[in-house]
Design a protein around this motif. Structure first.
Motif, PDB file in Angstrom:
ATOM      1  N   PHE A   1      -0.138   5.619   4.423  1.00 27.01           N
ATOM      2  CA  PHE A   1      -0.704   4.620   3.515  1.00 27.01           C
ATOM      3  C   PHE A   1      -1.417   5.257   2.326  1.00 27.01           C
ATOM      4  O   PHE A   1      -1.416   4.703   1.228  1.00 27.01           O
ATOM      5  N   SER A   2      -2.030   6.428   2.523  1.00 34.86           N
ATOM      6  CA  SER A   2      -2.682   7.081   1.381  1.00 34.86           C
ATOM      7  C   SER A   2      -1.645   7.585   0.377  1.00 34.86           C
ATOM      8  O   SER A   2      -1.867   7.526  -0.835  1.00 34.86           O
ATOM      9  N   VAL A   3      -0.501   8.064   0.852  1.00 36.18           N
ATOM     10  CA  VAL A   3       0.567   8.477  -0.067  1.00 36.18           C
ATOM     11  C   VAL A   3       1.115   7.259  -0.811  1.00 36.18           C
ATOM     12  O   VAL A   3       1.409   7.338  -2.006  1.00 36.18           O
TER      13      VAL A   3
ATOM     14  N   TRP B   1      -2.938   6.686   8.266  1.00 41.43           N
ATOM     15  CA  TRP B   1      -3.739   7.139   7.127  1.00 41.43           C
ATOM     16  C   TRP B   1      -2.920   7.992   6.174  1.00 41.43           C
ATOM     17  O   TRP B   1      -3.011   7.844   4.956  1.00 41.43           O
ATOM     18  N   GLY B   2      -2.123   8.894   6.718  1.00 46.28           N
ATOM     19  CA  GLY B   2      -1.309   9.764   5.868  1.00 46.28           C
ATOM     20  C   GLY B   2      -0.289   8.993   5.059  1.00 46.28           C
ATOM     21  O   GLY B   2      -0.161   9.186   3.843  1.00 46.28           O
TER      22      GLY B   2
ATOM     23  N   GLY C   1       3.026  14.306  -1.932  1.00 47.78           N
ATOM     24  CA  GLY C   1       2.594  13.561  -0.750  1.00 47.78           C
ATOM     25  C   GLY C   1       3.768  13.113   0.108  1.00 47.78           C
ATOM     26  O   GLY C   1       3.709  13.171   1.333  1.00 47.78           O
TER      27      GLY C   1
ATOM     28  N   SER D   1      -3.899   9.060  12.299  1.00 50.58           N
ATOM     29  CA  SER D   1      -3.518   9.977  11.223  1.00 50.58           C
ATOM     30  C   SER D   1      -2.144   9.647  10.651  1.00 50.58           C
ATOM     31  O   SER D   1      -1.889   9.889   9.472  1.00 50.58           O
TER      32      SER D   1
ATOM     33  N   TRP E   1      -0.549   4.191  -7.799  1.00 53.22           N
ATOM     34  CA  TRP E   1      -1.177   4.796  -8.980  1.00 53.22           C
ATOM     35  C   TRP E   1      -0.106   5.338  -9.924  1.00 53.22           C
ATOM     36  O   TRP E   1      -0.202   5.197 -11.143  1.00 53.22           O
TER      37      TRP E   1
ATOM     38  N   ALA F   1      -0.608   4.654  -1.596  1.00 54.19           N
ATOM     39  CA  ALA F   1      -1.624   4.309  -2.597  1.00 54.19           C
ATOM     40  C   ALA F   1      -1.471   5.188  -3.836  1.00 54.19           C
ATOM     41  O   ALA F   1      -1.598   4.707  -4.978  1.00 54.19           O
ATOM     42  N   VAL F   2      -1.176   6.458  -3.642  1.00 49.59           N
ATOM     43  CA  VAL F   2      -0.920   7.345  -4.781  1.00 49.59           C
ATOM     44  C   VAL F   2       0.345   6.899  -5.505  1.00 49.59           C
ATOM     45  O   VAL F   2       0.432   6.978  -6.726  1.00 49.59           O
TER      46      VAL F   2
ATOM     47  N   THR G   1       4.365  14.232   3.923  1.00 47.79           N
ATOM     48  CA  THR G   1       4.484  13.284   5.030  1.00 47.79           C
ATOM     49  C   THR G   1       5.804  13.436   5.779  1.00 47.79           C
ATOM     50  O   THR G   1       5.891  13.002   6.928  1.00 47.79           O
TER      51      THR G   1
ATOM     52  N   TRP H   1       6.163   0.971   2.820  1.00 41.80           N
ATOM     53  CA  TRP H   1       5.018   0.228   3.346  1.00 41.80           C
ATOM     54  C   TRP H   1       5.439  -0.603   4.555  1.00 41.80           C
ATOM     55  O   TRP H   1       4.772  -0.582   5.600  1.00 41.80           O
TER      56      TRP H   1
END
Length: 110
Positions: free
Chosen positions: A28-30, A25-26, A53, A22, A36, A32-33, A57, A7
């Motif tokens: 930060f979305s990974v 987004w790519g 992910g 992109s 999870w 976020a997963v 990336t 991060w």
């Protein structure tokens, strides 16, 4: 620790608007997963999605860095720092993939 380091490196890599949206987004979305996967410790799906992910990336980061690397005359100190942090994040991702794979095996994956 994996999430926090990536991060921070992604934030630093996005400081100068050198890369397109992109890239942010790519990554930060990974991440976020990845959060999870940390929250649901019994879920193999979450850890597999985080691992895939991260692997994806690696490829997209190579493309972003190679396509959007500026010419030497346009490099400022901030751009050098941002690119350096993006490259450092890219170099750490295989180590992170190995650690996430070990977490997957600890959770019972084959």
């Amino acid at each position: 620790a994996i999430i926090l380091v990536h991060w921070l490196l992604t934030v630093w890599g996005c400081m100068n608007y050198l890369f397109p949206a992109s890239y942010a987004w790519g990554n930060f979305s990974v991440l976020a997963v990845g959060i999870w996967a940390i929250v649901q410790r019994d879920s193999l799906d979450a850890i597999i999605m985080f691992l895939s992910g991260l692997l994806l990336t690696v490829l997209t980061d190579i493309v972003h860095i190679s396509v959007f690397y500026p010419p030497n005359k346009d490099l400022t100190d901030v751009k050098r720092f941002s690119i350096g942090m993006a490259i450092f994040s890219l170099l750490l991702k295989p180590v992170s993939c190995y650690l996430v794979y070990r977490m997957y095996r600890e959770r019972g994956g084959e």
